[in-house]
Design an enzyme around this catalytic site. Structure first.
Site, PDB file in Angstrom:
ATOM      1  N   ARG A 197      17.863  -8.083   2.612  1.00 14.90           N
ATOM      2  CA  ARG A 197      16.994  -8.853   3.491  1.00 14.90           C
ATOM      3  C   ARG A 197      17.516 -10.283   3.547  1.00 14.90           C
ATOM      4  O   ARG A 197      17.237 -11.085   2.671  1.00 14.90           O
ATOM      5  CB  ARG A 197      15.562  -8.823   2.940  1.00 14.90           C
ATOM      6  CG  ARG A 197      14.479  -9.172   3.970  1.00 14.90           C
ATOM      7  CD  ARG A 197      13.143  -9.413   3.281  1.00 14.90           C
ATOM      8  NE  ARG A 197      13.091 -10.743   2.709  1.00 14.90           N
ATOM      9  CZ  ARG A 197      12.362 -11.080   1.646  1.00 14.90           C
ATOM     10  NH1 ARG A 197      11.632 -10.175   1.024  1.00 14.90           N
ATOM     11  NH2 ARG A 197      12.364 -12.325   1.193  1.00 14.90           N
TER      12      ARG A 197
ATOM     13  N   HIS B 250      10.652 -12.898   4.012  1.00 17.21           N
ATOM     14  CA  HIS B 250       9.902 -11.656   4.193  1.00 17.21           C
ATOM     15  C   HIS B 250       9.290 -11.604   5.589  1.00 17.21           C
ATOM     16  O   HIS B 250       9.437 -10.628   6.320  1.00 17.21           O
ATOM     17  CB  HIS B 250       8.816 -11.528   3.124  1.00 17.21           C
ATOM     18  CG  HIS B 250       7.879 -10.415   3.408  1.00 17.21           C
ATOM     19  ND1 HIS B 250       8.273  -9.095   3.373  1.00 17.21           N
ATOM     20  CD2 HIS B 250       6.576 -10.404   3.780  1.00 17.21           C
ATOM     21  CE1 HIS B 250       7.239  -8.331   3.687  1.00 17.21           C
ATOM     22  NE2 HIS B 250       6.213  -9.095   3.949  1.00 17.21           N
TER      23      HIS B 250
ATOM     24  N   TYR C   9      11.427 -17.896  -4.562  1.00 17.45           N
ATOM     25  CA  TYR C   9      11.688 -16.871  -5.577  1.00 17.45           C
ATOM     26  C   TYR C   9      13.113 -16.320  -5.631  1.00 17.45           C
ATOM     27  O   TYR C   9      13.409 -15.439  -6.437  1.00 17.45           O
ATOM     28  CB  TYR C   9      10.698 -15.715  -5.389  1.00 17.45           C
ATOM     29  CG  TYR C   9      10.637 -15.159  -3.965  1.00 17.45           C
ATOM     30  CD1 TYR C   9      11.599 -14.281  -3.494  1.00 17.45           C
ATOM     31  CD2 TYR C   9       9.593 -15.523  -3.108  1.00 17.45           C
ATOM     32  CE1 TYR C   9      11.537 -13.773  -2.202  1.00 17.45           C
ATOM     33  CE2 TYR C   9       9.520 -15.015  -1.799  1.00 17.45           C
ATOM     34  CZ  TYR C   9      10.494 -14.133  -1.364  1.00 17.45           C
ATOM     35  OH  TYR C   9      10.433 -13.634  -0.096  1.00 17.45           O
TER      36      TYR C   9
HETATM   37  C1  LIG Z   1      -0.410  -1.171   0.919  1.00 18.15           C
HETATM   38  C2  LIG Z   1       0.076  -2.567   1.141  1.00 18.15           C
HETATM   39  N1  LIG Z   1       0.126  -3.421   0.114  1.00 18.15           N
HETATM   40  C3  LIG Z   1       0.562  -4.685   0.274  1.00 18.15           C
HETATM   41  C4  LIG Z   1       0.933  -5.134   1.525  1.00 18.15           C
HETATM   42  C5  LIG Z   1       1.433  -6.580   1.733  1.00 18.15           C
HETATM   43  N2  LIG Z   1       2.895  -6.496   1.957  1.00 18.15           N
HETATM   44  C6  LIG Z   1       3.408  -6.448   3.205  1.00 18.15           C
HETATM   45  S1  LIG Z   1       5.056  -6.120   3.173  1.00 18.15           S
HETATM   46  C7  LIG Z   1       5.085  -6.070   1.489  1.00 18.15           C
HETATM   47  C8  LIG Z   1       6.369  -5.792   0.782  1.00 18.15           C
HETATM   48  C9  LIG Z   1       6.973  -4.531   1.288  1.00 18.15           C
HETATM   49  O1  LIG Z   1       8.224  -4.358   0.676  1.00 18.15           O
HETATM   50  P1  LIG Z   1       9.173  -3.208   1.165  1.00 18.15           P
HETATM   51  O2  LIG Z   1       8.430  -1.911   1.126  1.00 18.15           O
HETATM   52  O3  LIG Z   1      10.426  -3.280   0.371  1.00 18.15           O
HETATM   53  O4  LIG Z   1       9.441  -3.518   2.680  1.00 18.15           O
HETATM   54  P2  LIG Z   1      10.190  -4.807   3.249  1.00 18.15           P
HETATM   55  O5  LIG Z   1       9.139  -5.834   3.496  1.00 18.15           O
HETATM   56  O6  LIG Z   1      11.188  -5.250   2.205  1.00 18.15           O
HETATM   57  O7  LIG Z   1      10.856  -4.363   4.506  1.00 18.15           O
HETATM   58  C10 LIG Z   1       3.822  -6.301   0.959  1.00 18.15           C
HETATM   59  C11 LIG Z   1       3.511  -6.338  -0.494  1.00 18.15           C
HETATM   60  C12 LIG Z   1       0.851  -4.223   2.598  1.00 18.15           C
HETATM   61  N3  LIG Z   1       1.180  -4.582   3.845  1.00 18.15           N
HETATM   62  N4  LIG Z   1       0.435  -2.955   2.374  1.00 18.15           N
END
Ligand SMILES: Cc1ncc(C[n+]2csc(CCOP(=O)(O)OP(=O)(O)O)c2C)c(N)n1
Ligand SMILES: Cc1ncc(C[n+]2csc(CCOP(=O)(O)OP(=O)(O)O)c2C)c(N)n1
Ligand SMILES: [Mg+2]
Ligand SMILES: [Mg+2]
Lengths: 326, 348, 326, 348
Positions: free
Chosen positions: B246, B250, B259
């Protein structure tokens, strides 16, 4: 016409729905050869085969989640959650997805699924097998929530739930599965969702309830009649959307309302009924709205569960309090 | 780890059949560039208050573009929220994407891929949907498959494990693709799971799992095509971990410098997916500066036009939120609808 | 005394609780180095280290489940669920385990945990980031549910929640995280749970609300005052257990009640308040109980979410309706 | 698959250290017999309406007895609902078990293992608790561990996958033991997961996983001891699949003949855990008919006595359910408590 128990009526409705629409399929734990722990799906696996009656691995959240995918593809999945105590794992999928698929996609994808589950206590079952979570589901926009109280209504309402274009949570009163018997015409006629059913007419006090508690509500009405108190008994039947009109009309006539439910009192579905009446029929109220409910504690284990369940004595007492009020 | 092109765009694996047709590869390249162009514009719109919180796919374009390119039109895409490239390839329009990220549900009413799922915000909650869709295909005996893209963080969510396991039991035609971008907001991959690879999550479900270089769009498409072929042949689901990084924050509400070191980010830039494919195409004589400029111009023109159309789109009427709640508006909601309309008119 | 925003007050309470009790630990997604997506845990990782501030994998059900194990062992886990839209996955663990551990074991094991989560809409966030599920948690026996509406109350109530021997669901109004600022004395003084807070005295109409809607409730009271209508504004603060007495006392004086909440109307927490008033203060009611709430639809995406949120205009109108009623 | 004794009780693996002490092995045998005696009595009580629905552990006694025997008193047991043998070994009394299955919460107020978790009815929802307990030990630097027993069906539940993954990330001292009894009510192991073994579910979490003959109590104890030793040394969690067979109905409300052949059940009887250990002890000269009869007599006496005590225990007062709801009774609940007491007195 044949006399069926409530669970047999559920079974008949499922069989009918599967016969008339190939898109109707059943999934859940032990719904196959075993026919479900309460036999609600008995014989369906044999008649319709493993392509339409699927035993799932032990994973409630995904039983709901997979149903959403099936429904979006045009199937009409009827998912069984073995006991509502295990349906809490489905809330995330039902609230965040099933209930919103239509609105989220502006009608492009829809979710015509039914989540069936036995609910309520009084069968001396182990912990978690006697839950009444209907209010949680009735709080979810986009969902319909139904709870029958007789074999005929179980049959008619389940057929309508399965034919409904939107997700329906269908809670079956476990205590009545075998205890409630009645004539059911297996004619494929559905009963409209969203309508309360007045089971007994009365001029003096309105008793509103749903599910298994209808039994006690009717018994209470009988006892009250013995004292010449005429109670009207309304079975909510569909909790969401709620047929407020029927309740308001009745309270408008009786001026007295007793709401009976077995779930914990606080934030139980009866609170919504009370709120609507207090918001629209306040002037017709001749007495405080009475609630006879389960307590705000966990359902005790079977040895003392009877103390938890609202009973006829309490309902009669509440009605008398209401009548005595001036 | 499956790889066709190395960081410099040199052939290090066997070229898949489709890649022997320059047009196919050029199309992939175009999709990557269009995605990145959309990405830049979205961030610009958000920064100027004209778009909601936005999740950039910078450096991860090859994952969903490669996956989508491997799909057939009648397959179903079940994306997370970072698969703009895949959605665009599937036929979702730039305007629809802008509408979605601008906070307009109409952005999910795709004119193109009508059966594709909308973006899923609750992380890891959509794999069961992909299983249901695939099960529908299997039950109807259709040679179709669903492709679910999820993040590395999503692999920790119970729904994912449940779905993978069910997919295995029912041997449904579903492909689960992990956009393994090293981070879940501030949680690094190593703190997400002790599993050496995320591909090995497949072992728990008894289905095949493999890794692919997520910055190599040709490899991603090739691996996904193989998985889809298996699925269509009734040989069941599979899991693919597309390893990438990434390069962006985020989302626009995140500040990754809190971080992680910029140094770490810089280290990963050389591996990003566009350059290597451009180098490959250039070396093969299919690409040059002029073509590049033409493409950039074409993409930004399309994106600018779509942005204009989006910004010119009036918001939905208050009633819309009620009219799509159920197939038929219940009485109690009809009343609320009226109230909402009155209140919206400023009266009350 | 220093002026803090609501989220800074939350942060100060967490820091204070961790300083005074080594058993207090924090876990959740991005609560470590990142300090939480709203910065509620900012600086805590640095100050207390990774042994007491744990970033978890992305798994809400287990964030709650692991907290239960920690609490049973005497820790006082404060778990953060990043947004309440993702807290539905915790309901199974909270309802089937956290809330019952004490009762199930007859006091042998207890569950002194706090589940914190930002709640409510109005911040133009993506879907699922604007949920108001308080009623679902307030329906769970054995749980306490708290929702502050000012920095000072966020500080005092969170401290009490962390020190409470039972599980507390602590919902923080996202919309006020930065918008609400006020003097907070970081003196470690908790505010008692289970008490409503009367924010404004008034003789003519009682406005009851909680969380972010308190802002609109107070604005409405201001506008009403301009028309010489004296509204009393009560912040419920603790939804479960509910301080019914304070509400009844107020309605007993004013005779008029307007309940304001942003969750979907049906089965929202305000229904319980209405039901209690209709059950105990019916005679003092001079007008129907008014509810100004969110609609029974999903929260619209950000572009039209403003239409969903109850606003001052609607509250004032409801109060006027109530006053006009005869 | 780890195994020490074969079906006939012949040594086929290396004898673990503890098993070289006859007394240790005799204790294990006694525990198996006591468990089966309790089992028979419970079913008898249920059939005569004096106990609630009961889950028999027939044929699975060695799983939790072996696990519990490997534990130290200050470790914490986090059981499912079929681990009577393990609970008894841990010090839960026969009377407490009868009270629990008779529907009396006091059965969970163990006088013995105060920190052990009560039976968990929601399948697969307790692994996270075991992780929390183990995390508490790690954070306090205590050389203790938690042992969570769950069924094969429970491995399909998301909570289990989440917990296993977290345990791996945090390297907590927890051991997860699967009572792999081939069935989840009517769902056979093969329909529960496409994974060849359930031990391999550990791969998804990046922790060690192995199988053990669940009918070989010596092997189960040995394998669990190794896992606990690793855990105590700070080398993290592990997963063990104890392969056995559910010789009984799922519970007293189940009729297994609806979904499986008696023939299949009969085929598994020869492998049941008691006989092989008895044969081993007899061959080793540590056991004979007289000792067997004495043991059976001792066990049934203890069980009968406990049953009497249970049946003689008056039910809890109505107030109990309110008095344990919170540390302090809230006003609203105090009112309900009064109401309940009045109603219970028949008045209202
Ligand atoms: C069930 C849930 N918990 C927390 C969140 C808040 N949140 C949005 S994206 C994210 C991280 C997701 O990480 P990843 O699965 O690696 O996807 P990326 O963002 O890296 O594409 C979090 C904690 C959410 N959207 N859904
Ligand atoms: C979450 C949940 N879903 C369903 C049930 C009903 N139920 C009780 S035991 C059981 C099967 C469990 O199988 P397994 O995990 O293999 O344990 P076993 O009964 O074989 O010991 C089911 C479906 C439950 N108790 N909890
Ligand atoms: Mg990621
Ligand atoms: Mg099993």
């Amino acid at each position: 016409m044949s006399e069926l128990s409530l669970v047999q009526a559920v079974n008949a409705a499922l069989k009918r729905a599967m016969s008339e629409d190939a898109a109707v399929i059943i999934l859940g734990e032990d719904v196959g050869i075993d026919g479900g722990v309460f036999r609600a799906t008995e014989g369906l696996f044999k008649q319709f085969g493993e392509q339409r009656v699927l035993d799932t691995p032990l994973a409630e959240a995904s039983i709901a989640g997979v149903s959403i995918g099936l429904a979006a593809q045009g199937f009409r999945p009827v998912a069984e959650i073995q006991f509502t105590g295990f349906a809490y794992s489905c809330i995330d999928q039902m609230l965040n997805h099933a209930s919103r698929l239509r609105s989220r996609t502006r009608g492009r994808l829809t979710c015509p699924m039914v989540l069936r589950s036995p609910a309520g206590g009084g069968i001396k079952a182990p912990e978690h097998h006697s839950e009444s979570p209907e209010a949680m589901f009735a709080h979810i926009p986009g969902i319909k929530a139904v709870m029958p109280s007789s074999p005929a209504r179980a049959y008619g309402l389940l057929l309508s739930a399965i034919r409904d274009p939107d997700p329906v949570v269908f809670l079956e009163p476990t205590r009545l599965y075998r205890a409630a018997r009645g004539e059911v015409a297996d004619d494929g006629a559905g009963m409209p969702l969203g309508r309360c059913v007045t089971l007994r007419q009365g001029r003096e006090v309105t008793i509103v309830s749903w599910g298994a508690m209808i039994k006690e509500a009717l018994e209470a009405a009988e006892q009250l009649a013995a004292d010449n108190i005429e109670a009207e008994v309304i079975d909510v039947a569909t909790l969401k959307p709620l047929d407020t009109a029927t309740i308001l009309e009745s309270v408008g006539r009786t001026g007295r309302l007793v709401i009976v439910y077995e779930a914990p009192m606080s934030c139980g579905f009866g609170a919504e009924i009370a709120a609507r009446v207090a918001g629209r029929a306040i002037t017709s109220l001749l007495a405080p709205i009475e609630r006879v409910t389960g307590y705000d504690t966990m359902m005790p284990y079977l040895r003392t569960e009877a103390h938890y369940m609202p009973n006829t004595v309490a309902i009669v007492a509440a009605a008398r309090r209401s009548m005595a009020y001036a | 780890m499956n790889r066709v092109l190395d960081i410099d765009g040199k052939l290090v694996g066997t070229m898949p059949e489709f890649a022997c047709h320059p047009d196919e590869v050029l199309q992939l390249y175009r999709a990557l560039v269009l995605t990145r162009t959309f990405d830049a514009k979205s961030i610009a719109l958000q920064r100027t208050g004209r778009l909601g919180t936005y999740a950039s796919s910078l450096g991860q374009e090859a994952v969903s573009v490669g996956a989508a390119a491997a799909m057939r039109p009648d397959d179903v895409f079940v994306p997370s929220f970072r698969e703009h490239g895949g959605q665009l390839w599937r036929g979702v329009t730039l305007k629809e994407l802008f509408l979605y990220w601008g906070g307009d549900e109409r952005g999910n009413d795709f004119a193109g891929p009508r059966e594709d799922f909308p973006i899923c915000v609750p992380v890891g909650s959509h794999p069961p949907h992909a299983v249901g869709v695939a099960l529908a295909f299997r039950l109807r005996g259709e040679p179709r498959a669903s492709v679910c893209v999820l993040g590395d963080g999503a692999t920790s969510k119970g729904d994912f494990a449940e779905a993978l396991n069910m997919a295995g039991v029912w041997q449904v035609p579903a492909v689960f693709l992990i956009n393994s971008n090293a981070w879940a907001i501030s949680v690094p991959r190593a703190r997400q799971s002790a599993a050496e690879t995320l591909a090995q999550k497949a072992v728990a479900a008894g289905i095949p799992g493999e890794q692919v270089d997520g910055n190599d769009v040709i490899a991603v498409r090739a691996v996904t095509e193989r998985a889809l072929a298996r699925a269509r042949q009734g040989r069941g689901p599979s899991l693919i971990e597309a390893v990438c990084f990434r390069l962006c924050d985020h989302t626009t509400s995140d500040d990754a410098s809190r971080y992680r070191d910029d140094a770490e980010v810089s280290r990963h830039w050389p591996a990003e997916p566009l350059m290597r494919l451009r180098n490959f195409l250039t070396a093969a004589g299919h690409w040059d500066k002029a073509k590049e400029e033409a493409l950039l111009h074409e993409c930004s023109k399309a994106v600018e036009q779509a942005a204009e159309d989006y910004l010119a789109t009036p918001p939905q009427p208050v009633a819309a939120n009620f009219d799509y709640a159920y197939a038929e508006l219940p009485a109690e909601l009809a009343e609320q609808r009226e109230t909402a309309i009155v209140i919206a008119q400023g009266a009350a």
